[in-house]
Write a protein that holds these residues in place. Sequence first.
Motif, short mmCIF file in Angstrom:
data_model
loop_
_atom_site.label_atom_id
_atom_site.label_comp_id
_atom_site.label_asym_id
_atom_site.label_seq_id
_atom_site.Cartn_x
_atom_site.Cartn_y
_atom_site.Cartn_z
N SER A 9 0.82 -1.21 -0.08
CA SER A 9 0.20 0.19 -0.33
C SER A 9 1.13 1.95 -0.26
CB SER A 9 -0.64 0.30 1.00
OG SER A 9 -1.65 -0.84 1.08
N ILE A 10 0.36 2.24 -0.21
CA ILE A 10 1.26 3.45 0.18
C ILE A 10 1.95 3.75 1.20
CG2 ILE A 10 -1.09 5.29 0.65
CD1 ILE A 10 -0.43 7.27 -1.07
N GLY A 11 2.75 4.34 1.24
CA GLY A 11 3.62 4.45 2.66
C GLY A 11 4.02 3.81 3.07
N MET A 12 3.95 2.50 2.14
CA MET A 12 4.99 1.34 3.04
C MET A 12 6.77 0.72 2.62
SD MET A 12 2.77 0.07 4.53
CE MET A 12 1.01 -0.85 5.01
N GLY A 13 6.94 2.00 1.51
CA GLY A 13 7.96 1.93 1.28
C GLY A 13 8.49 1.00 0.78
N LYS A 14 7.57 0.23 -0.70
CA LYS A 14 7.44 -0.24 -1.63
C LYS A 14 9.10 0.09 -2.74
CE LYS A 14 4.78 -0.53 -4.59
NZ LYS A 14 5.36 -0.07 -5.91
N SER A 15 8.98 1.82 -3.04
CA SER A 15 9.99 2.15 -3.82
C SER A 15 11.40 1.66 -3.73
CB SER A 15 9.59 3.25 -4.50
OG SER A 15 8.86 3.67 -5.13
N THR A 16 11.62 2.19 -2.03
CA THR A 16 12.89 1.83 -1.58
C THR A 16 13.36 0.30 -1.98
OG1 THR A 16 12.58 3.67 -0.10
CG2 THR A 16 14.09 2.33 0.76
N THR A 17 12.47 -0.98 -1.35
CA THR A 17 12.65 -1.86 -1.71
C THR A 17 13.41 -2.53 -3.39
OG1 THR A 17 11.19 -2.17 0.49
CG2 THR A 17 11.46 -4.22 -0.86
N ALA A 18 12.17 -1.79 -3.82
CA ALA A 18 11.41 -2.73 -5.14
C ALA A 18 14.06 -2.03 -5.60
CB ALA A 18 11.65 -1.85 -6.05
N LYS A 19 14.42 -0.84 -4.85
CA LYS A 19 15.69 -0.23 -5.12
C LYS A 19 16.60 -1.13 -5.03
CE LYS A 19 19.13 3.27 -5.42
NZ LYS A 19 20.18 2.47 -4.96
N MET A 20 16.61 -2.10 -4.06
CA MET A 20 17.09 -2.44 -2.90
C MET A 20 17.57 -4.51 -3.62
SD MET A 20 16.25 -2.40 1.10
CE MET A 20 16.03 -0.44 2.05
N PHE A 21 15.93 -4.58 -4.52
CA PHE A 21 16.17 -5.68 -5.21
C PHE A 21 17.21 -5.30 -6.35
CE2 PHE A 21 11.88 -7.78 -3.22
CZ PHE A 21 12.27 -8.15 -3.23
N ALA A 22 17.28 -4.27 -7.22
CA ALA A 22 18.14 -3.64 -8.29
C ALA A 22 19.62 -3.70 -7.49
CB ALA A 22 17.72 -2.19 -8.82
N ASP A 23 20.17 -3.27 -6.57
CA ASP A 23 21.39 -3.33 -5.86
C ASP A 23 21.61 -4.73 -6.44
OD1 ASP A 23 20.76 -0.87 -6.20
OD2 ASP A 23 20.42 -0.09 -3.72
N LEU A 24 20.84 -5.82 -5.68
CA LEU A 24 21.45 -7.37 -6.03
C LEU A 24 21.44 -7.00 -7.63
CD1 LEU A 24 19.61 -8.37 -2.30
CD2 LEU A 24 21.71 -7.63 -3.39
N GLY A 25 21.45 -6.42 -8.53
CA GLY A 25 21.44 -7.03 -9.66
C GLY A 25 19.64 -7.59 -10.31
N VAL A 26 19.43 -7.83 -9.56
CA VAL A 26 17.70 -7.84 -10.31
C VAL A 26 17.02 -7.73 -10.96
CG1 VAL A 26 15.98 -9.32 -9.85
CG2 VAL A 26 17.53 -10.06 -8.12
N PRO A 27 16.78 -7.43 -11.66
CA PRO A 27 15.67 -6.36 -13.14
C PRO A 27 14.84 -6.46 -12.41
CG PRO A 27 16.97 -8.34 -14.21
CD PRO A 27 17.24 -8.74 -13.08
N VAL A 28 14.06 -5.10 -12.16
CA VAL A 28 12.85 -4.73 -11.64
C VAL A 28 12.21 -3.81 -13.22
CG1 VAL A 28 11.62 -2.92 -9.77
CG2 VAL A 28 14.02 -4.78 -9.65
N ASN A 29 10.26 -4.39 -12.90
CA ASN A 29 10.10 -3.52 -13.80
C ASN A 29 9.15 -2.58 -12.99
OD1 ASN A 29 9.20 -3.03 -16.50
ND2 ASN A 29 7.63 -3.68 -16.21
N ASP A 30 9.16 -1.86 -12.96
CA ASP A 30 9.43 -0.67 -12.20
C ASP A 30 7.04 -0.04 -12.52
OD1 ASP A 30 7.35 1.34 -10.34
OD2 ASP A 30 9.84 2.77 -10.48
N ALA A 31 6.66 -0.53 -12.12
CA ALA A 31 5.33 -0.08 -12.86
C ALA A 31 4.94 1.23 -12.25
CB ALA A 31 3.84 -0.72 -12.01
#
Length: 197
Positions: A9-31
């Motif tokens: 949900s909004i404000g839960m930190g999803k965008s920050t968390t998605a960046k952490m996946f990307a930082d580990l080399g996982v391709p992320v498709n950000d809607a």
Amino acid sequence: MMILGLTGSIGMGKSTTAKMFADLGVPVNDADAVVHSLYQGEAVGPIEAKFPGATRDGVVDRAELSRQLSENPALFPALEAIVHPLVRGKENDFLKFHRAAGAPLVVLDIPLLFETNAEARVDAVAVVTCDPEIQRERVMKRPGMTEEKFALILSRQVPDQEKRAKADYIIDTSGELDSTRAQVAVIVQTLTSQKGP
């Protein structure tokens, strides 16, 4: 290739968390990023046709579009009918590219994953969550956010408790960033080694 759906949900930190996946080399498709680019391209014409005055200088004026939707929430389905198929097309391109490249794991960052039945398109779902007080504090810091706007957004999202009940993985962002990073690392390790939730 494992496809992990990331939502929250909004404000839960999803965008920050998605960046952490990307930082580990996982391709992320950000809607959200896909929508942002569509609002400067393919979606502009159809949105102006349906929401006169909601575009300016060839791009979607998000503030004006938001104002029109706040005044008439019944128009949300019309916007979704324009945007969702375009987002799905970009998502399919992303999956095709990384499947061909041999990626073991990709993340689809989908804000309204359960609301749009997108869990059918992924192998596992990770839900980002935090304490409600922290969520409210984060959201109310956003520019232009009001209690009314926050309530409207929440009313259109599946409640956090329900999302957590449906999740394969829960990522709690209430604590320090290092704690979130550790949770992300465990999920990446699990999904790339076992090929399954």
